[in-house]
Design a protein around this motif. Structure first.
Motif, PDB file in Angstrom:
ATOM      1  N   SER A  12       0.828  -1.217   0.000  1.00  0.00           N
ATOM      2  CA  SER A  12       0.000   0.000   0.000  1.00  0.00           C
ATOM      3  C   SER A  12       0.856   1.258   0.000  1.00  0.00           C
ATOM      4  O   SER A  12       0.575   2.206  -0.736  1.00  0.00           O
ATOM      5  N   LYS A  13       1.914   1.245   0.850  1.00  0.00           N
ATOM      6  CA  LYS A  13       2.775   2.434   0.921  1.00  0.00           C
ATOM      7  C   LYS A  13       3.486   2.660  -0.404  1.00  0.00           C
ATOM      8  O   LYS A  13       3.547   3.792  -0.916  1.00  0.00           O
ATOM      9  N   ILE A  14       4.026   1.593  -0.972  1.00  0.00           N
ATOM     10  CA  ILE A  14       4.766   1.730  -2.237  1.00  0.00           C
ATOM     11  C   ILE A  14       3.821   2.240  -3.329  1.00  0.00           C
ATOM     12  O   ILE A  14       4.166   3.113  -4.120  1.00  0.00           O
ATOM     13  N   ARG A  15       2.610   1.709  -3.317  1.00  0.00           N
ATOM     14  CA  ARG A  15       1.648   2.149  -4.351  1.00  0.00           C
ATOM     15  C   ARG A  15       1.334   3.639  -4.200  1.00  0.00           C
ATOM     16  O   ARG A  15       1.298   4.380  -5.178  1.00  0.00           O
ATOM     17  N   ARG A  16       1.154   4.076  -2.961  1.00  0.00           N
ATOM     18  CA  ARG A  16       0.875   5.508  -2.743  1.00  0.00           C
ATOM     19  C   ARG A  16       2.031   6.357  -3.270  1.00  0.00           C
ATOM     20  O   ARG A  16       1.815   7.404  -3.889  1.00  0.00           O
ATOM     21  N   VAL A  17       3.262   5.912  -2.988  1.00  0.00           N
ATOM     22  CA  VAL A  17       4.429   6.695  -3.412  1.00  0.00           C
ATOM     23  C   VAL A  17       4.487   6.759  -4.943  1.00  0.00           C
ATOM     24  O   VAL A  17       4.683   7.835  -5.533  1.00  0.00           O
ATOM     25  N   PHE A  99      -2.094   0.433 -15.352  1.00  0.00           N
ATOM     26  CA  PHE A  99      -2.111   1.877 -15.620  1.00  0.00           C
ATOM     27  C   PHE A  99      -3.079   2.570 -14.654  1.00  0.00           C
ATOM     28  O   PHE A  99      -2.767   3.623 -14.100  1.00  0.00           O
ATOM     29  N   CYS A 100      -4.260   1.942 -14.446  1.00  0.00           N
ATOM     30  CA  CYS A 100      -5.257   2.533 -13.543  1.00  0.00           C
ATOM     31  C   CYS A 100      -4.788   2.451 -12.091  1.00  0.00           C
ATOM     32  O   CYS A 100      -4.940   3.389 -11.325  1.00  0.00           O
ATOM     33  N   GLY A 101      -4.245   1.303 -11.721  1.00  0.00           N
ATOM     34  CA  GLY A 101      -3.906   1.063 -10.324  1.00  0.00           C
ATOM     35  C   GLY A 101      -2.629   1.731  -9.846  1.00  0.00           C
ATOM     36  O   GLY A 101      -2.438   1.923  -8.642  1.00  0.00           O
ATOM     37  N   TRP A 102      -1.735   2.065 -10.791  1.00  0.00           N
ATOM     38  CA  TRP A 102      -0.435   2.561 -10.359  1.00  0.00           C
ATOM     39  C   TRP A 102      -0.027   3.893 -10.979  1.00  0.00           C
ATOM     40  O   TRP A 102       0.871   4.567 -10.478  1.00  0.00           O
ATOM     41  N   ILE A 103      -0.613   4.284 -12.110  1.00  0.00           N
ATOM     42  CA  ILE A 103      -0.120   5.478 -12.816  1.00  0.00           C
ATOM     43  C   ILE A 103      -1.158   6.594 -12.929  1.00  0.00           C
ATOM     44  O   ILE A 103      -0.855   7.756 -12.623  1.00  0.00           O
ATOM     45  N   CYS A 104      -2.350   6.281 -13.366  1.00  0.00           N
ATOM     46  CA  CYS A 104      -3.324   7.326 -13.705  1.00  0.00           C
ATOM     47  C   CYS A 104      -3.605   8.255 -12.508  1.00  0.00           C
ATOM     48  O   CYS A 104      -4.020   7.797 -11.437  1.00  0.00           O
ATOM     49  N   PRO A 105      -3.403   9.562 -12.673  1.00  0.00           N
ATOM     50  CA  PRO A 105      -3.621  10.498 -11.559  1.00  0.00           C
ATOM     51  C   PRO A 105      -5.094  10.579 -11.138  1.00  0.00           C
ATOM     52  O   PRO A 105      -5.382  10.851  -9.971  1.00  0.00           O
ATOM     53  N   VAL A 106      -6.000  10.333 -12.082  1.00  0.00           N
ATOM     54  CA  VAL A 106      -7.420  10.370 -11.719  1.00  0.00           C
ATOM     55  C   VAL A 106      -7.737   9.181 -10.798  1.00  0.00           C
ATOM     56  O   VAL A 106      -8.475   9.300  -9.811  1.00  0.00           O
ATOM     57  N   GLY A 107      -7.138   8.021 -11.114  1.00  0.00           N
ATOM     58  CA  GLY A 107      -7.307   6.846 -10.263  1.00  0.00           C
ATOM     59  C   GLY A 107      -6.762   7.122  -8.871  1.00  0.00           C
ATOM     60  O   GLY A 107      -7.364   6.738  -7.858  1.00  0.00           O
ATOM     61  N   PHE A 108      -5.619   7.796  -8.806  1.00  0.00           N
ATOM     62  CA  PHE A 108      -5.007   8.130  -7.519  1.00  0.00           C
ATOM     63  C   PHE A 108      -5.944   9.018  -6.693  1.00  0.00           C
ATOM     64  O   PHE A 108      -6.210   8.755  -5.520  1.00  0.00           O
ATOM     65  N   LEU A 109      -6.458  10.071  -7.355  1.00  0.00           N
ATOM     66  CA  LEU A 109      -7.394  10.979  -6.673  1.00  0.00           C
ATOM     67  C   LEU A 109      -8.615  10.214  -6.166  1.00  0.00           C
ATOM     68  O   LEU A 109      -9.047  10.388  -5.027  1.00  0.00           O
ATOM     69  N   GLU A 264      -3.988  -4.634  -3.442  1.00  0.00           N
ATOM     70  CA  GLU A 264      -4.411  -4.337  -2.065  1.00  0.00           C
ATOM     71  C   GLU A 264      -4.987  -5.583  -1.390  1.00  0.00           C
ATOM     72  O   GLU A 264      -4.872  -5.742  -0.167  1.00  0.00           O
ATOM     73  N   CYS A 265      -5.617  -6.461  -2.173  1.00  0.00           N
ATOM     74  CA  CYS A 265      -6.169  -7.689  -1.584  1.00  0.00           C
ATOM     75  C   CYS A 265      -5.040  -8.566  -1.032  1.00  0.00           C
ATOM     76  O   CYS A 265      -5.145  -9.130   0.054  1.00  0.00           O
ATOM     77  N   ILE A 266      -3.943  -8.638  -1.788  1.00  0.00           N
ATOM     78  CA  ILE A 266      -2.799  -9.433  -1.336  1.00  0.00           C
ATOM     79  C   ILE A 266      -2.210  -8.805  -0.072  1.00  0.00           C
ATOM     80  O   ILE A 266      -1.838  -9.493   0.874  1.00  0.00           O
ATOM     81  N   ALA A 267      -2.170  -7.463  -0.057  1.00  0.00           N
ATOM     82  CA  ALA A 267      -1.580  -6.762   1.087  1.00  0.00           C
ATOM     83  C   ALA A 267      -2.381  -6.995   2.365  1.00  0.00           C
ATOM     84  O   ALA A 267      -1.805  -7.152   3.442  1.00  0.00           O
ATOM     85  N   ILE A 268      -3.708  -7.050   2.253  1.00  0.00           N
ATOM     86  CA  ILE A 268      -4.551  -7.122   3.459  1.00  0.00           C
ATOM     87  C   ILE A 268      -4.773  -8.569   3.931  1.00  0.00           C
ATOM     88  O   ILE A 268      -5.120  -8.794   5.101  1.00  0.00           O
ATOM     89  N   CYS A 269      -4.553  -9.534   3.069  1.00  0.00           N
ATOM     90  CA  CYS A 269      -4.854 -10.937   3.420  1.00  0.00           C
ATOM     91  C   CYS A 269      -3.990 -11.403   4.608  1.00  0.00           C
ATOM     92  O   CYS A 269      -2.772 -11.325   4.558  1.00  0.00           O
ATOM     93  N   PRO A 270      -4.636 -11.878   5.684  1.00  0.00           N
ATOM     94  CA  PRO A 270      -3.859 -12.276   6.865  1.00  0.00           C
ATOM     95  C   PRO A 270      -3.177 -13.640   6.721  1.00  0.00           C
ATOM     96  O   PRO A 270      -2.313 -13.988   7.526  1.00  0.00           O
ATOM     97  N   GLN A 271      -3.570 -14.411   5.718  1.00  0.00           N
ATOM     98  CA  GLN A 271      -3.029 -15.761   5.553  1.00  0.00           C
ATOM     99  C   GLN A 271      -1.829 -15.762   4.596  1.00  0.00           C
ATOM    100  O   GLN A 271      -1.943 -15.283   3.467  1.00  0.00           O
ATOM    101  N   LYS A 272      -0.733 -16.342   5.042  1.00  0.00           N
ATOM    102  CA  LYS A 272       0.470 -16.387   4.216  1.00  0.00           C
ATOM    103  C   LYS A 272       0.217 -17.215   2.952  1.00  0.00           C
ATOM    104  O   LYS A 272      -0.370 -18.294   3.027  1.00  0.00           O
TER     105      LYS A 272
END
Ligand code: SF4
Ligand code: SF4
Ligand code: SF4
Length: 335
Positions: A12-17, A99-109, A264-272
């Motif tokens: 999540s942090k890396i994606r935000r950056v 492109f939507c999940g990591w680059i597009c500024p509208v997606g970020f907003l 984000e689903c992978i990031a939040i999943c509590p199971q290894k």
């Protein structure tokens, strides 16, 4: 700690950056374009027109792409728009809607607004039937554009349209649209923002034809999120976090055109090792999707710069001439 374990813990942090970096760069482009526009209106010093602004002209890019495919002629008026469009399509084919999940500024907003909505607990779930109904709107928009451009317009009509003053001044008209919006435009924009606080990702999920096109291409992408049902504890945290409204907890493999590859689903999943990224049927490091996305995007940009396909061939003086009358230029009815 392995690269994948580090990435997994900080998705999540890396994606935000990454998103914020592209967002800031887009703001910088917008600011430079505004200065250039001011110069064309005799209200400031000359600043070079940033070609990246053409990324906001997807219709012109779709027209140019058809001409490029049929004639090998690269658009000399808004070449950067075509480069950005081709980069986004290539990402769609290889790395889902990265492109939507990591680059597009509208997606970020949109994701930031969703985050605020979640913080204030005003975010509401859309019933599946309504989500399906609303999703059809973006496909209708996309179908309309594809019908007009791919079916109705031949190469001569496209070439003729691309040379019109309307296309030449399209970026200035877009700026004017936002600088002095009509009451109707303001009402629509405010409604969209308000709706985005209440319904996650409203514009992207239901209205954006660009995202719809990328989603369709992503259907053949080799990368997908995979769920291992043996280790899943059915906590449904993945469902709650997914910006595409996908019921990840009920899927074996996520192939939905709504998946923006945010991980984000992978990031939040509590199971290894319960949710993992698969590439052509094999487990791969989840970092591969954003890395591929960014490499493709920057690769197109660098390649276009080196090959002389980034800068417009139109002179600043001609842009100035067109921008000064942009407000009076209406959409051509015949080409
Ligand atoms: S759906 Fe459209 S606006 Fe949203 S992130 Fe994708 S391209 Fe950008
Ligand atoms: S399925 Fe996972 S990767 Fe795809 S959009 Fe939903 S949360 Fe993001
Ligand atoms: S977050 Fe993981 S464990 Fe929970 S339902 Fe989703 S896949 Fe299963």
């Amino acid at each position: 700690m392995s690269t994948n374990a580090f990435f997994h813990q900080n998705i999540s942090k890396i994606r935000r950056v990454v998103q914020a970096s592209f967002g800031l760069f887009t703001l910088f482009i917008g600011y430079r374009f505004f200065l250039f526009y001011q110069w064309t209106q005799d209200q400031g010093q000359y600043v070079a027109r940033p070609p990246g602004v053409e990324g906001f002209l997807p219709i012109s890019a779709l027209l140019s792409l058809k001409r490029f495919i049929l004639t090998a002629e690269f658009d000399p008026i808004h070449p950067a728009g075509l480069v950005i469009f081709m980069a986004a399509l290539t990402i769609g084919l290889l790395a889902r809607k990265g492109f939507c999940g990591w680059i597009c500024p509208v997606g970020f907003l949109s994701h930031q607004v969703q985050w605020i909505g979640a913080k204030f607990k005003i975010l509401r779930k859309v019933p599946v039937w309504l989500a399906l109904l609303l999703s059809s709107i973006k496909y209708l928009f996309l179908g309309f554009f594809l019908y007009i451009i791919c079916w109705k317009m031949d190469v001569a009509a496209i070439a003729s349209f691309l040379q019109t003053p309307y296309n030449l001044a399209a970026d200035a008209k877009m700026l004017q649209f936002f600088l002095s919006p009509s009451h109707l435009t303001l009402a629509i924009l405010i409604s969209l923002v308000v709706l985005s606080f209440v319904i996650a990702n409203f514009w992207c999920r239901f209205l954006c034809p660009y995202g719809a096109l990328l989603g369709l291409l992503a259907l053949v992408s080799p990368l997908q999120v995979n769920r291992e049902s043996k280790t899943c504890i059915d906590c449904r945290k993945c469902d709650a976090r997914c910006p595409g409204g996908i019921k990840v907890s009920q899927k074996h493999t996520v192939r939905s055109p709504e998946c923006v590859g945010c991980l984000e689903c992978i990031a939040i999943c509590p199971q290894k090792e319960c949710l993992t990224l698969q590439g052509a049927g094999r487990k791969v490091g989840s970092w591969l999707l954003p890395l591929l996305t960014v490499i493709i995007f920057l690769g197109f940009w660098i390649g276009a710069n080196f090959s002389g396909h980034w800068q417009s061939q139109v002179s600043p003086a001609t842009f100035k001439q067109m921008y000064q009358v942009a407000e009076k230029i209406s959409h051509p009815t015949t080409y």
